[in-house]
Design a protein around this motif. Structure first.
Motif, PDB file in Angstrom:
ATOM      1  N   ILE A 130     -13.980  -6.471 -12.166  1.00  0.00           N
ATOM      2  CA  ILE A 130     -13.849  -5.032 -12.429  1.00  0.00           C
ATOM      3  C   ILE A 130     -14.856  -4.609 -13.489  1.00  0.00           C
ATOM      4  O   ILE A 130     -15.559  -3.603 -13.349  1.00  0.00           O
ATOM      5  CB  ILE A 130     -12.428  -4.697 -12.925  1.00  0.00           C
ATOM      6  CG1 ILE A 130     -11.401  -5.022 -11.862  1.00  0.00           C
ATOM      7  CG2 ILE A 130     -12.328  -3.239 -13.329  1.00  0.00           C
ATOM      8  CD1 ILE A 130      -9.982  -4.919 -12.380  1.00  0.00           C
ATOM      9  N   THR A 133     -18.163  -4.440 -11.944  1.00  0.00           N
ATOM     10  CA  THR A 133     -18.268  -3.294 -11.041  1.00  0.00           C
ATOM     11  C   THR A 133     -18.486  -2.006 -11.826  1.00  0.00           C
ATOM     12  O   THR A 133     -19.252  -1.138 -11.424  1.00  0.00           O
ATOM     13  CB  THR A 133     -16.980  -3.165 -10.203  1.00  0.00           C
ATOM     14  OG1 THR A 133     -16.742  -4.391  -9.537  1.00  0.00           O
ATOM     15  CG2 THR A 133     -17.108  -2.053  -9.186  1.00  0.00           C
ATOM     16  N   SER A 192     -14.459   1.858  -6.827  1.00  0.00           N
ATOM     17  CA  SER A 192     -13.550   0.798  -7.290  1.00  0.00           C
ATOM     18  C   SER A 192     -12.224   0.877  -6.554  1.00  0.00           C
ATOM     19  O   SER A 192     -11.686  -0.142  -6.123  1.00  0.00           O
ATOM     20  CB  SER A 192     -13.283   0.927  -8.789  1.00  0.00           C
ATOM     21  OG  SER A 192     -14.465   1.210  -9.468  1.00  0.00           O
TER      22      SER A 192
END
Lengths: 246, 420
Positions: A130, A133, A192
């Motif tokens: 995450i 990203t 996301s």
């Protein structure tokens, strides 16, 4: 009508009134809506149209005056406070305009803090993914006040996604950001949510940002003005009838 | 699933009940035995006391003998006693039933036993009856459930919160999951079918109009009286043909994208190349209208070497479609500018025109398949309503975004964000 299986969030006749008598304010006035799993829905409306109140009730942050809110088929409007906070932690991720990061914790700590509160095991590879990203890898050890607004909001997004909630509720996530950063943050949020299979509900007064959504619900005076239920592909063929003449 | 089917909830309630009832009856029978023993013991004590009393009244000296006889458990004088008693009819093999006391005791015992056994049988039967009734009810419920599933109605569990009260929670959970799964599959199928149906309807509709236009062009051409008239219609035919060709190309692209025949193949590609290709596609059209296309990359330092992971061909097509739109709806002699900005995670390309603009209410519509704007100029011009839809599909497929904003003065700005 057959039940639609992939409805993750649904309201039935949802109302929230403040005050009484002449001072009665109908912040949310008989709202019925359905949000499907994996969908990106934007809720737009002027300030005072009731969109924040609606979002708060969708996220079990506020109790409705009447009506029901079904999250994953469970009526959360009737739950007790203890169960509510459990559901909030497990199933809902929140993103607010004001980021709400804890100033004394660094980016990484801010992201994993809610997991600690819930006693969940830390899936470090997932969090790293995450963080990457959202382009925060280099800022992992930085304190929030050293970050730009866009970076802080990215951190808040990472925090919301980290607990793997099935739904993310964002209240004016780009409200404090300039246009370009705001657009980028929205694109990141969308990407996301898609990547991790999460449903995204975003409140915004910015109709341009709303274009990124699969569907836009317009609110006015606590009621749904329009609900762009049709998918981008289902456009009436009749509309194109009148142009191809000799 | 099977595990749950084999162990539904009724065993949890009924079997312990049967066990409890049985234990209760065993305790009852034991109590009966103990009270019988107790009666026997009391009787023996009474007999002994009676004998001792009677003998001692006549022979006070025999106290010692009686006491030792009462305490003697080895039975050393048993044979003599039997011999004496036998003379008076107390024989060794005398039946217990011949004794009125024991007979009545036995009678009480049997009637009690019969009563208890009867009660036990009745209770157990009731238990099994309720158990089998339960089972039948469950089978009936499952039947009803599966019948509904077969008719593609998956609302049973959700509608009836008190459904299957006799099943345990994990069984109900599994059923709910099954229901959801079935529903999802059915819906996916229906959606797929709908999509294909809409696509086929849309495409046939799109094709019908230009084909009929072409047809009428041809027939007019055939009926033309003069050479010049025929040439005129022939050139119209050519124009219609060209339109049809471009429409078919667009439709082929769309159907391939819809049916996932096009798989975008991302590769490291120079953004400048992609933009160059896109601009080249519509350069001719722009030239005809004397529209200048300018790329403003002053904001990006490494613009010439900026490389993105994108499908070169299709991304260029996506941007070309937006440019085509800009050129089509801009007045002659105007400007179309591409502003480049490098953000943290995205490249932002703003495609700004000085055209007719798009009304706010249509922002969400213009990216829909076959949607055509309501502006009179849009209605007059050619187009299939495919380009922007295709652009959005291609860009979003690659985790980018595209949206439209009004330009500061006049026209529109299309904002494309492509991931870095």
């Amino acid at each position: 009508m057959k039940k639609q299986s992939d409805i993750i969030l649904e309201t039935q006749d949802l109302c929230k009134y403040y005050g009484a008598g002449d001072n009665l304010v109908k912040a949310v006035d008989h709202i019925d809506l359905q949000i499907r799993q994996g969908e990106f829905v934007s809720i737009v409306g002027k300030s005072g149209s009731g969109k924040s109140t609606l979002l708060h009730m969708l996220g079990a942050l506020d109790n409705p005056t009447s009506g029901k809110v079904f999250l994953d088929g469970e009526n959360i409007a009737s739950l007790k406070t203890d169960n509510l906070s459990k559901i909030r932690r497990r199933k809902i991720g929140f993103i607010f305009q004001a980021y709400n990061l804890i100033p004394s914790l660094n980016v990484w700590e801010n992201i994993v803090l809610p997991l600690g509160l819930d006693g969940k095991p830390l899936d470090e590879a997932f969090i790293e993914d995450i963080v990457e990203t959202l382009g925060l890898t280099e800022k992992k050890r930085s304190l929030p006040n050293t970050l730009s607004g866009g970076q802080q909001q990215r951190c808040a997004i990472a925090r919301a996604i980290a607990a793997k909630p099935s739904i993310i509720l964002a209240d004016e996530p780009t409200g404090n950001l300039d246009t370009k950063t705001g657009d980028e943050v929205m694109a990141l949020l969308k990407a996301s949510a898609k990547k991790y299979g999460q449903t995204l509900v975003v409140i915004t007064h910015n109709e341009e940002i709303a274009q990124m959504a699969d569907r836009t619900i317009m609110l006015a005076d606590g009621q749904i003005l329009s609900d762009g239920k049709s998918s981008p592909t289902s456009n009436e063929a009749e509309e194109v009838d009148d142009h191809a003449e000799i | 699933m099977t595990k749950h089917l084999q162990a539904p909830n009724y065993t949890k309630k009924t079997y312990p009940l049967i066990l409890t009832v049985s234990i209760f009856f065993i305790l009852l029978i034991s109590f009966l035995g103990i009270s019988l023993l107790n009666a026997q013991y009391t009787r023996e004590l009474q007999n002994l006391s009676n004998i001792a009393g009677t003998v001692l009244a006549e022979y006070p000296d025999a106290e010692k003998a009686i006491l030792s006889a009462a305490q003697d458990t080895s039975g050393s004088h048993l044979d003599e006693g039997f011999a004496i008693l036998e003379k008076y009819g107390y024989r060794d093999n005398l039946l217990m039933t011949d004794n009125p006391y024991y007979r009545s005791l036995l009678g009480k015992f049997f009637s009690f036993l019969i009563l208890v056994s009867f009660l036990y049988v009745v209770l157990i039967t009731l238990c099994f009856f309720s158990l089998s009734r339960n089972q039948r009810a469950q089978v009936a419920q499952l039947h009803a459930l599966f019948d509904r599933y077969l008719s593609e109605d998956y609302s049973y569990l959700t509608d009836q919160t008190d459904f299957l009260p006799t099943f345990n929670d994990s069984f109900k959970d599994t059923l709910a999951k099954l229901e959801n799964k079935l529903m999802m599959k059915t819906q996916e199928l229906a959606q797929e079918r709908d999509r294909t149906k809409t696509l086929v309807t849309d495409i046939s509709h799109q094709l019908k109009t230009p084909v009929s236009a072409l047809k009428s062009c041809f027939s007019m051409c055939l009926e033309a009286d003069t050479e010049t008239e025929r040439d005129d219609f022939l050139s119209r035919c050519a124009l219609q043909m060209k339109r049809l060709e471009s429409l078919v190309t667009a439709l082929v692209n769309i159907s391939r994208l819809e049916t996932s025949l096009i798989t975008l193949q991302p590769e490291e590609s120079l953004l400048s190349d992609i933009l160059m290709n896109a601009v080249n596609t519509i350069y001719e059209k722009a030239l005809q209208k004397n529209i200048t296309i300018e790329v403003d990359d002053s904001d990006v330092e490494d613009a010439a070497s900026l490389s993105l992971l994108l499908d070169k061909k299709w991304t260029a097509e996506a941007i070309a479609n937006i440019l085509d739109n800009a050129v089509k709806y801009s007045p002659a002699g105007s400007m179309v500018t591409l502003h480049l900005h490098k953000l943290y995670s995205y490249v932002r390309i703003e495609i700004e025109d000085e055209g007719i603009g798009i009304s706010k209410t249509e922002y969400n519509q213009i990216f829909k398949r076959f949607y055509r704007g309501s502006h009179p100029i849009v209605k007059q011009s050619e187009g299939s309503g495919v380009g922007l839809y295709l652009s959005r599909r291609i860009i979003e497929e690659q985790s980018g975004t595209v949206m439209v904003k009004p330009a500061v003065k006049q026209g529109s700005v299309f904002v494309v964000q492509l991931p870095l």
